[in-house]
Design an enzyme around this catalytic site. Structure first.
Site, short mmCIF file in Angstrom:
data_model
loop_
_atom_site.label_atom_id
_atom_site.label_comp_id
_atom_site.label_asym_id
_atom_site.label_seq_id
_atom_site.Cartn_x
_atom_site.Cartn_y
_atom_site.Cartn_z
N PHE A 1 -9.96 2.18 10.85
CA PHE A 1 -9.08 1.15 10.27
C PHE A 1 -7.77 1.05 11.04
O PHE A 1 -6.91 0.33 10.72
CB PHE A 1 -8.81 1.45 8.79
CG PHE A 1 -10.08 1.59 8.01
CD1 PHE A 1 -11.06 0.63 8.11
CD2 PHE A 1 -10.32 2.69 7.22
CE1 PHE A 1 -12.25 0.75 7.42
CE2 PHE A 1 -11.49 2.83 6.52
CZ PHE A 1 -12.47 1.86 6.62
N TRP B 1 -6.41 -5.66 6.20
CA TRP B 1 -5.87 -4.61 7.06
C TRP B 1 -6.95 -3.56 7.36
O TRP B 1 -7.02 -3.02 8.46
CB TRP B 1 -4.68 -3.92 6.37
CG TRP B 1 -4.18 -2.74 7.15
CD1 TRP B 1 -3.33 -2.77 8.22
CD2 TRP B 1 -4.52 -1.37 6.95
NE1 TRP B 1 -3.12 -1.50 8.69
CE2 TRP B 1 -3.83 -0.61 7.94
CE3 TRP B 1 -5.33 -0.69 6.04
CZ2 TRP B 1 -3.93 0.76 8.03
CZ3 TRP B 1 -5.41 0.69 6.14
CH2 TRP B 1 -4.72 1.39 7.12
N HIS B 2 -7.80 -3.31 6.37
CA HIS B 2 -8.83 -2.30 6.58
C HIS B 2 -9.89 -2.72 7.58
O HIS B 2 -10.57 -1.89 8.15
CB HIS B 2 -9.49 -1.93 5.24
CG HIS B 2 -8.68 -0.99 4.43
ND1 HIS B 2 -7.74 -1.40 3.54
CD2 HIS B 2 -8.65 0.37 4.38
CE1 HIS B 2 -7.16 -0.35 2.98
NE2 HIS B 2 -7.69 0.74 3.47
N GLY B 3 -10.08 -4.01 7.74
CA GLY B 3 -11.08 -4.44 8.70
C GLY B 3 -11.19 -5.94 8.74
O GLY B 3 -10.95 -6.62 7.75
N GLY C 1 -4.22 -6.39 2.14
CA GLY C 1 -4.56 -4.96 2.21
C GLY C 1 -6.01 -4.78 2.60
O GLY C 1 -6.36 -3.91 3.41
#
Lengths: 426, 510
Positions: free
Chosen positions: B510, B321-323, B318
């Site tokens: 994102f 996924w944001h960066g 997770g």
């Protein structure tokens, strides 16, 4: 609607709400929407009218009342556009260009200027370089006649480049021509500036910009009364030291005898020569604290070389345009006013006569600059030429020795500030 | 095109809405087509260059969905695996290629040049939405298969750029409903009000907090206790109001078209623990990670150890996924650790039957919020070193400094504070005061006022269940009254006045 209502039925609502919901028809939602639209439309019109009447940026001139809107606040955005609009309206025959040192220190409403029959406008902009000055001047020329006289402050620190620096392309995505007009009429900033304008009329030392573009830093009087000049000097000196230690010690891009700043200056001088504008390039009268920091950072030889470049460019433009009138004035040094004593820490009573802090001189000193440029034979400032550069360097060295003898703390402080800035520099 | 722009509000949205309802009178298919076309225009406004990528992804996934649906036995799984691998491969290329290269360079002391791939906007959201569609198809949950509705489901402009992550099953029936194609003043009034609240959150609160957060993370070298906390709290509330404002706007705009989007925020800073926080923050992403990552990994079905491992893996991915960066991995890991501690503590507290009264609730909420803020430091900081430096400041290890100008206002208290070790530094007084003013405003709204869904509590305007109470106090409940039209009109004016400084939404990156 059906979806919402379907879920309405599933929602537990307070007692009696079902009956109210049932009675509520489309009409109430329609009425709600209409009311919203009326509030937004009416409110927007009222706010725009309020801003136009109060006129916080000197753009409309419907009302000029000392109890309502005579003193204007310092705009925080669109200053370039606002100044251009004001300058176009004033149609000055003397323009003042440069960065914050000119914007703060040179008063276009000076009686000596009007005494010489000059109508002046201060187009200098804080935090900008010659590129902005050149752009502003070019735009002004499209709407107004060229100025007869220009005083251009040149900033030593802006001319320092890394030898391997690539040319920076001019920004192309500025605000749209109509956007600034719209935003200065209808935005949170314009409304808050209009409200601020009304409040400013009763303020003792307002942060303001005059109708002729000067930012006289009167608000510093308040800070000085609260914290003392020492705090102002020291805070700014800390910022200046950090800036100075980051600067390269070089004037030219490798393999050339120029730089983007020199190119901008040359272009500006050429434009003014073609316009037959008499130009006075002004090397700022930095306070001794600032000069001592340049020295401490090892920048003094570069500064001497920079002055030589300014003289070279002035000579060159006279070569290209035989009728061109360009003078280079050096007001830097350590003597008299520039070695003004900084009040002691905690002293909130003593005021300075010439400087707000080491980088910014007061209008009182600006008057001396204008006096010299307009022809008075005072000992302040030296008109530089190729043949007096060495003598000028010796003058500054002698003044430095004298100032250091009379006021050693300022040099010790400069040493500490630069050392501290170097230590914290990444 | 930004929701918070004049172009969107006064050009795109009215044209799209009017065209939609006019066309819907004649044909629902045409109206859906118009909405899909408008959505592609909305997407192409940023960069038409990536429209073929979006269109290709839609066609590919729809086709793969058909294959999965029609296949039987092991072939279904093979089609699903192939589709998900290709989707993730594409996402990995755009999002993680340079991260991977820099990792290889670091490990092998190599010097492979970076590709500098530009991330197509919204790719994470439309890829995740389609992976969910493929998995749902594999599990036999997908009933509706019209291509036009599928295109609309993916491109639907209120959610396309920054979520929420949608489920096929919750959207497709809505595109099929005749009611969705009828203009309704009720939908308009309710949707407009939700949109106005969201817009105000973004432009009146988040954008005013942004400079103070940016100053700490990008410019400041003054990291004393109060200034470090001030900047971090400014970021915590900026992100909250930015993202929840966007989610409200998406729900409000969608409601104009008669479509309800899933709820994405439910006052997450009021969460009593970190498990509760993830039920309230970016709810659709949490749901996606739970259903399509944590559960397939085994969830809590394989014993407590595997549960913690699965939690950790889910949060790490997770975070990633944001960066593509170490800081996002650390952020995810921190939340993984928080969740593991929370589950462990719950087990202990249940065993010991510890009392959990009101005071405990307030303490839990404060502790949760502080833990979240500590993790936000890694989420926002531009480097690991910068994050640790800020954490130093937040821990008071760089001293407790205050601006000298504030010290002057304190009178005799200043001397007392100095005796306690508080120092006073020159400059930064205005910045300090403004930062804390906005932090207090943001904090009061986030902690003490009802959220948008609670204000609109008489109407089920979004899909999904709220973790908190559904209704606000009676006087805080929206109704189509003159009083509320004044409130909504006033915040709309305030927001319109603030549109001159359009700032992009944080979650776009994102």
């Amino acid at each position: 609607m059906e979806q919402i209502e379907r879920y309405d039925d599933e929602v537990i609502v307070p007692a009696g709400a079902h009956a109210a919901n049932a009675a509520r028809s489309q009409v109430s939602y329609q009425r709600f929407t209409a009311w919203c639209a009326a509030v937004v439309g009416g409110g927007a019109l009222l706010l725009a009218a309020f801003v136009a009447i109060i006129d916080p940026y000197h753009l409309y001139g419907f009302v000029d009342s000392t109890s309502l809107n005579h003193v204007k606040p310092l705009p925080e955005q669109y200053r370039e556009q606002i100044k251009l609009a004001q300058a176009t309206a004033v149609r000055p025959d003397l323009i003042l260009l440069g960065n914050s040192r000119v914007e703060v220190g040179l008063d276009p409403d000076s009686p000596q200027l009007s005494g010489h029959g000059r109508t002046a406008y201060n187009m200098a902009l804080a935090g900008t370089t010659l590129a902005v000055n050149e752009r502003m001047y070019a735009k002004l020329r499209t709407d107004a006649a060229p100025a007869a006289l220009a005083v251009i402050g040149v900033e030593f620190l802006d001319f320092l480049v890394k030898p391997d620096s690539a040319p920076v392309p001019a920004p192309t995505n500025g605000p749209l021509p109509w956007q600034w007009r719209f935003d200065t009429l209808f935005s949170i900033k314009s409304v808050s500036d209009a409200l601020r304008t009304v409040r400013l009329q009763k303020a003792a030392d307002p942060e303001t910009m005059t109708q002729r573009g000067q930012t006289p830093l009167r608000d510093y009087n308040r800070y000085a009364r609260a914290e003392g000049y020492y705090s102002i000097f020291q805070q700014k000196a800390g910022e200046n030291a950090k800036n100075i230690v980051r600067k390269p010690h070089n004037l030219f891009v490798a393999g050339t005898d120029g730089s983007p700043s020199i190119d901008r200056l040359r272009a500006l001088l050429d434009t003014m020569a073609r316009d037959r504008t008499e130009v006075h390039l002004v090397i700022y009268p930095y306070h001794a604290q600032m000069m001592a920091m340049f020295d401490e950072a090892g920048l003094q030889p570069t500064m001497d070389e920079w002055k030589r470049v300014l003289v070279r460019e002035a000579d060159a433009v006279r070569g290209r345009y035989p009728g061109a009138r360009v003078s280079v004035w050096d007001f830097s040094g350590y003597a008299t006013m520039r070695c003004e004593r900084i009040p002691a820490p905690g002293d909130t009573r003593t005021t300075t006569q010439w400087y707000w802090e080491a980088g910014h001189f007061k209008s009182a000193l600006g008057e001396r600059i204008l006096q010299r440029i307009l022809g008075d034979d005072t000992p302040f400032g030296v008109r530089l030429a190729a043949d007096n550069l060495d003598a000028n360097r010796r003058r500054i060295a002698a003044e430095r020795a004298q100032c250091a003898g009379a006021y050693p703390q300022v040099f010790g402080g400069a040493h500490d500030l630069i050392a501290s800035a170097r230590a914290s520099s990444p | 095109m930004l929701f918070n722009s004049f172009t969107f509000l006064f050009l795109f949205l009215p044209i799209t809405a009017i065209g939609y309802f006019l066309l819907a009178r004649r044909s629902h298919v045409r109206a859906a087509g118009w909405l899909a076309l408008a959505s592609l225009t909305f997407y192409g406004w940023w960069s038409y260059f990536y429209i073929p990528l979006l269109a290709g992804s839609i066609v590919f996934n729809y086709w793969m969905g058909q294959r999965i649906g029609q296949a039987a036995g092991p072939a279904r799984k093979r089609w699903l695996t192939a589709a998900v691998v290709i989707d993730l491969g594409l996402l990995a290329y755009y999002k993680y290629a340079d991260f991977f290269i820099s990792g290889v360079n670091w490990l092998a002391a190599a010097d492979i040049p970076a590709l500098h791939v530009v991330l197509p906007i919204g790719i994470s959201f439309f890829t995740f939405t389609q992976i969910a569609y493929l998995v749902d198809t594999y599990q036999g949950k997908v009933k509706e298969a019209r291509f036009l509705h599928y295109v609309l489901f993916i491109t639907y402009f209120p959610h396309l750029i920054a979520g929420p992550v949608l489920h096929h099953a919750e959207m497709m029936p809505q595109f099929d409903k005749p009611a969705s194609y009828r203009f309704s003043y009720q939908n308009l009034a309710v949707g407009l009000s939700i949109f106005a609240i969201g817009l105000a959150k973004k432009v009146l609160i988040a954008d005013n907090l942004a400079p103070h957060a940016n100053f700490l993370f990008d410019k400041s070298d003054m990291l004393s206790f109060a200034s470090a906390w001030g900047g971090v709290l400014a970021y915590a509330f900026q992100l909250y109001f930015d993202f929840s404002g966007y989610s409200d706007m998406a729900i409000g705009i969608s409601l104009l078209f008669g479509i309800r989007l899933p709820l994405n925020f439910d006052s997450p800073y009021k969460a009593a623990n970190i498990i509760d926080f993830w039920r309230r923050w970016h709810m659709t992403l949490s749901r996606f990670l739970r259903d399509y990552l944590y559960v397939p990994l085994g969830g809590n079905r394989k014993g407590p150890v595997r549960r913690y491992v699965n939690l950790m893996l889910t949060m790490l991915l997770g975070g990633l996924w944001h960066g593509a960066g170490l800081n996002f991995v650390v952020w995810g890991a921190l939340h993984g650790v928080y969740l593991a501690i929370n589950h462990g503590w719950n087990a202990v507290a249940d065993t010991l039957r510890l009392p959990r009264g009101r005071v405990w609730g307030v303490f839990s909420m404060a502790l949760t919020f502080m833990a979240v803020c500590v993790a936000w430091v890694f989420f926002r900081a531009t480097s690991f070193d910068k994050a640790t430096t800020i954490l130093h400041g937040m821990a008071g290890m760089d001293g407790i400094g205050l601006p000298a100008s504030i010290g002057l206002q304190l009178g005799p208290l200043k001397g007392l504070l100095e005796q306690w070790g508080v120092s006073f530094y020159l400059g930064g007084g205005s910045r300090f005061m403004e930062t804390w003013q906005w932090v207090v405003i943001g904090g009061c709204i986030a902690f003490f006022l009802p959220n948008t869904q609670q204000i609109m509590g008489r109407y089920e305007t979004a899909l999904g269940t709220m973790a908190g109470p559904r209704l606000a106090a009676r006087w805080q409940l929206w109704q189509p009254s003159r009083r509320w039209s004044l409130y909504i009109g006033a915040i709309l004016i305030g927001s319109l006045l603030s549109l001159s400084r359009p700032a992009e939404f944080l979650y776009f990156q994102f």
